[in-house]
Design an enzyme around this catalytic site. Structure first.
Site, PDB file in Angstrom:
ATOM      1  N   HIS A 358       0.822  -1.147  -0.428  1.00  0.00           N
ATOM      2  CA  HIS A 358       0.057  -0.050  -0.223  1.00  0.00           C
ATOM      3  C   HIS A 358       0.879   1.473   0.047  1.00  0.00           C
ATOM      4  O   HIS A 358       1.489   1.397   0.574  1.00  0.00           O
ATOM      5  CB  HIS A 358      -1.141  -0.239   1.133  1.00  0.00           C
ATOM      6  CG  HIS A 358      -2.303  -0.995   1.523  1.00  0.00           C
ATOM      7  ND1 HIS A 358      -1.412  -2.345   1.985  1.00  0.00           N
ATOM      8  CD2 HIS A 358      -2.986  -1.813   1.537  1.00  0.00           C
ATOM      9  CE1 HIS A 358      -1.876  -3.463   2.340  1.00  0.00           C
ATOM     10  NE2 HIS A 358      -3.079  -3.074   1.970  1.00  0.00           N
ATOM     11  N   HIS A 450       9.876 -28.941 -39.044  1.00  0.00           N
ATOM     12  CA  HIS A 450       9.354 -27.660 -38.812  1.00  0.00           C
ATOM     13  C   HIS A 450       8.972 -27.580 -40.304  1.00  0.00           C
ATOM     14  O   HIS A 450       7.370 -27.743 -39.782  1.00  0.00           O
ATOM     15  CB  HIS A 450       9.879 -27.220 -38.217  1.00  0.00           C
ATOM     16  CG  HIS A 450       9.917 -27.210 -36.670  1.00  0.00           C
ATOM     17  ND1 HIS A 450      10.228 -28.207 -36.159  1.00  0.00           N
ATOM     18  CD2 HIS A 450       9.380 -26.768 -35.956  1.00  0.00           C
ATOM     19  CE1 HIS A 450      10.410 -28.483 -35.141  1.00  0.00           C
ATOM     20  NE2 HIS A 450       9.895 -27.043 -34.819  1.00  0.00           N
TER      21      HIS A 450
END
Length: 461
Positions: A358, A450
Site C-alpha cells: 500500500h 518443422h
C-alpha cells in the site's frame, strides 16, 4: 462547537522505537535505495520452509488424518471433517449484525462493479486473407480461496477473493479459513456469513499451510482411512493473503497450481511532504501496524519537521488505540521507520525501490506525484483515500503483493482467474503464403521436420 477529547499524555517514547534512516545527500542506486528503506529481517521465509514442507508432505500422504492432527495442534480444535455444514453457513448469515451485513453488501456492490469492468475482451486479428489469430480469455475451472484468521476477523477478504473469481466466470469455488475453538471448530461466523452472502457453499475449516496444501493436491475419500469421508478436489489457482507460513506454502506449490502472489504480512508506505497532516500520517501508519506485530509502516518524506511531528503523533495515538502493544511492536520493528530524502524526486525513487503493498501519496499535487509511481500494489491518493478505504469499501482489491514483489506482480484481480488462450486458424492459401518463411526459419534453426510438416500439406498424393 464540539471539542476534541483530550488524548493521553503519558510518555511512551521508551517503548516506541520508530527509527529514522537519513539518505539525504546520498546518490543512491536502485539497489542502494532498496537496502536503505526499512525491511523485515531476512531469513524469515527460509526459517519457515522446513516446517511448511513437513505440513505439505503430511497432507499429501495422510490426508484427513493429518488435517485433524494439525487442527488440534495449531487451533486446539478436534474435527472429523473440515467441511462446514450448509446449515452453519445459513445460520451465520441469519445471525449477522444488520449494520455489518449492510456494510458487506455495499462492499460487494462496489467490488463487483470494479471487477466486472476488468474482464478483458477477446480479440480476433486478421493478418491476411484466411489468416486469423485470436485470443480468448477463459476462466480456470476451480479455485481455492484462503481467508486468514489469527489476530483479526477478515470478512472483507472473503469479498476480495470471491468477487473477482465470480466476475471471471469460475464455476467451482472453495474457500478455507482457520477453525476457531470459540466457535465450535468452525471459522468465525462473520466469515461464514460473508461466504453465504456471496453464494459460496464449499467452505472448509482449515488454516495455514495445510489449507494451501489441501487446495493444491486435494484429498481423496480414501485418505480418511476407511474411505467414509468425502474427498476434496484439487484446484487450479490458489489465492488469498496470510502469514509467513501461508506465503511460503504458496511459493512451494506454485507450478502445481497458480497463485496470485506470495502475499505476506501487510505493509504501508506513505510519501509525504511538509503539506501533509502529521495526525493523518500517523493514523494511517498505525492502521496497518494494527494488523500484526510484524507489519511494516514506513514514512518517506523530505521534511524533517514532518517526521518529528509524526513521531509525536505516533506516541499519542498508539497509546490511545485498542491494540497498543501490537502497534508499538510493529512500529518499533526493523521493518518500520521514517526515511528522510533530499527532495520529492528522491522520495519517488525510494517509493519505486520499496514497491510497497500500500502506498499513500500525501503531498502537494498528489495526483501528479501518484502518476509517477511505477511499483506499488495499490496507490492511495490524497488525504481522503486512506488504506482502510481500500481494505473495505473503495471497490479496489486489498489482496496485494508484499515484500517488494509489487515490482513485478499485481494485486488480485479478474485476470488472476483467467487464461489467455491463443487460437490459430489459417486456410490452405494463407499457410501457403508464409510457407517459404517457415522453411527458411526451420532451416536456420536446424529443425527441418518443422518445414517438412508444412510442405507435406502441399505435396501431391
Amino acid at each position: 462547537m464540539s471539542q476534541t477529547p483530550e488524548r493521553p499524555v503519558t510518555p511512551i517514547s521508551a517503548v516506541l522505537n520508530f527509527r529514522t534512516v537519513d539518505v539525504r545527500g546520498q546518490q543512491l542506486s536502485l539497489a542502494g535505495l532498496r537496502a536503505a528503506v526499512p525491511r523485515a529481517q531476512s531469513g524469515t521465509m527460509a526459517d519457515a520452509e522446513d516446517k511448511v514442507l513437513d505440513i505439505i508432505s503430511a497432507v499429501r500422504t495422510r490426508g484427513f488424518a493429518a488435517l485433524r492432527e494439525l487442527a488440534l495442534t495449531f487451533d486446539g480444535v478436534e474435527q472429523t471433517h473440515p467441511r462446514v455444514p450448509a446449515d452453519a453457513l445459513r445460520a451465520a448469515l441469519a445471525g449477522l449484525d444488520p449494520a455489518v451485513r449492510a456494510a458487506l453488501e455495499e462492499s460487494i456492490k462496489r467490488a463487483r462493479a470494479f471487477a466486472d469492468a476488468q474482464r478483458p475482451a477477446n480479440i480476433d486479428v486478421e493478418l491476411g486473407v484466411g489468416a486469423v489469430v485470436s485470443q480468448n480469455w477463459v476462466p480456470v475451472a476451480r479455485v481455492g480461496l484462503y481467508v486468514p484468521g489469527g489476530l483479526a476477523v477478515y470478512p472483507s477478504s472473503v469479498i476480495m477473493n470471491v468477487v473477482p473469481a465470480l466476475a471471471a466466470g469460475v464455476e467451482s469455488i472453495a474457500l478455507a479459513s482457520p477453525p476457531q475453538k470459540d466457535f465450535g471448530g468452525l471459522p468465525h461466523p462473520t466469515i461464514l456469513a460473508a461466504a453465504c452472502l456471496l453464494g459460496i457453499e464449499e467452505v472448509y475449516a482449515i488454516g495455514g499451510a495445510q489449507a494451501i496444501a489441501t487446495f493444491a493436491y486435494g484429498i481423496s475419500a480414501g485418505a480418511s482411512g476407511d474411505g467414509s469421508l468425502a474427498g476434496i478436489e484439487p484446484v487450479d489457482v490458489v489465492t488469498g493473503p496470510g502469514n509467513i507460513f501461508v506465503a511460503t506454502a504458496k511459493r512451494l506449490v506454485k507450478g502445481v497450481v497458480g497463485i496470485d502472489s506470495e502475499a505476506g504480512t501487510t505493509e504501508i508506505a506513505i510519501l509525504a511532504d511538509a503539506t501533509a497532516s502529521p495526525a493523518l500520517v500517523a493514523a494511517d501508519l498505525i492502521s496497518q501496524a494494527e494488523h500484526d506485530p510484524k507489519a511494516a509502516s514506513v514514512l518517506i518524506t523530505d521534511s524533517e519537521a514532518l517526521a518529528a511531528d509524526v513521531r509525536v503523533e505516533l506516541e499519542l495515538q498508539a497509546a490511545a488505540t485498542k491494540h497498543s502493544s501490537r502497534v508499538l511492536e510493529a512500529l518499533s520493528g526493523p521493518q518500520s521507520g521514517a526515511v528522510l530524502v533530499e527532495d520529492l524526486e528522491q522520495g519517488i525513487a525510494a517509493c519505486n525501490a520499496y514497491a510497497a503493498e500500500h502506498l499513500e501519496i500525501m503531498t502537494k499535487d498528489a495526483p501528479r506525484v501518484a502518476s509517477r509511481i511505477r511499483s506499488a500494489g495499490a496507490i492511495f491518493v490524497g488525504d481522503y483515500s486512506p488504506v482502510s478505504l481500500g481494505d473495505y469499501c473503495a471497490g479496489s482489491n486489498h489482496v496485494l503483493p508484499t515484500s517488494g514483489t509489487a515490482a513485478f506482480s499485481s494485486g488480485l484481480n479478474v485476470t488472476t482467474f483467467l487464461r489467455a488462450i491463443q487460437v490459430i486458424n489459417y486456410t490452405r492459401s494463407a499457410l501457403e503464403q508464409v510457407s517459404g518463411h517457415i522453411l527458411s526459419l526451420s532451416g536456420a534453426e536446424d529443425l527441418p521436420a518443422h518445414g517438412e510438416a508444412v510442405t507435406a500439406r502441399f505435396a501431391s498424393r
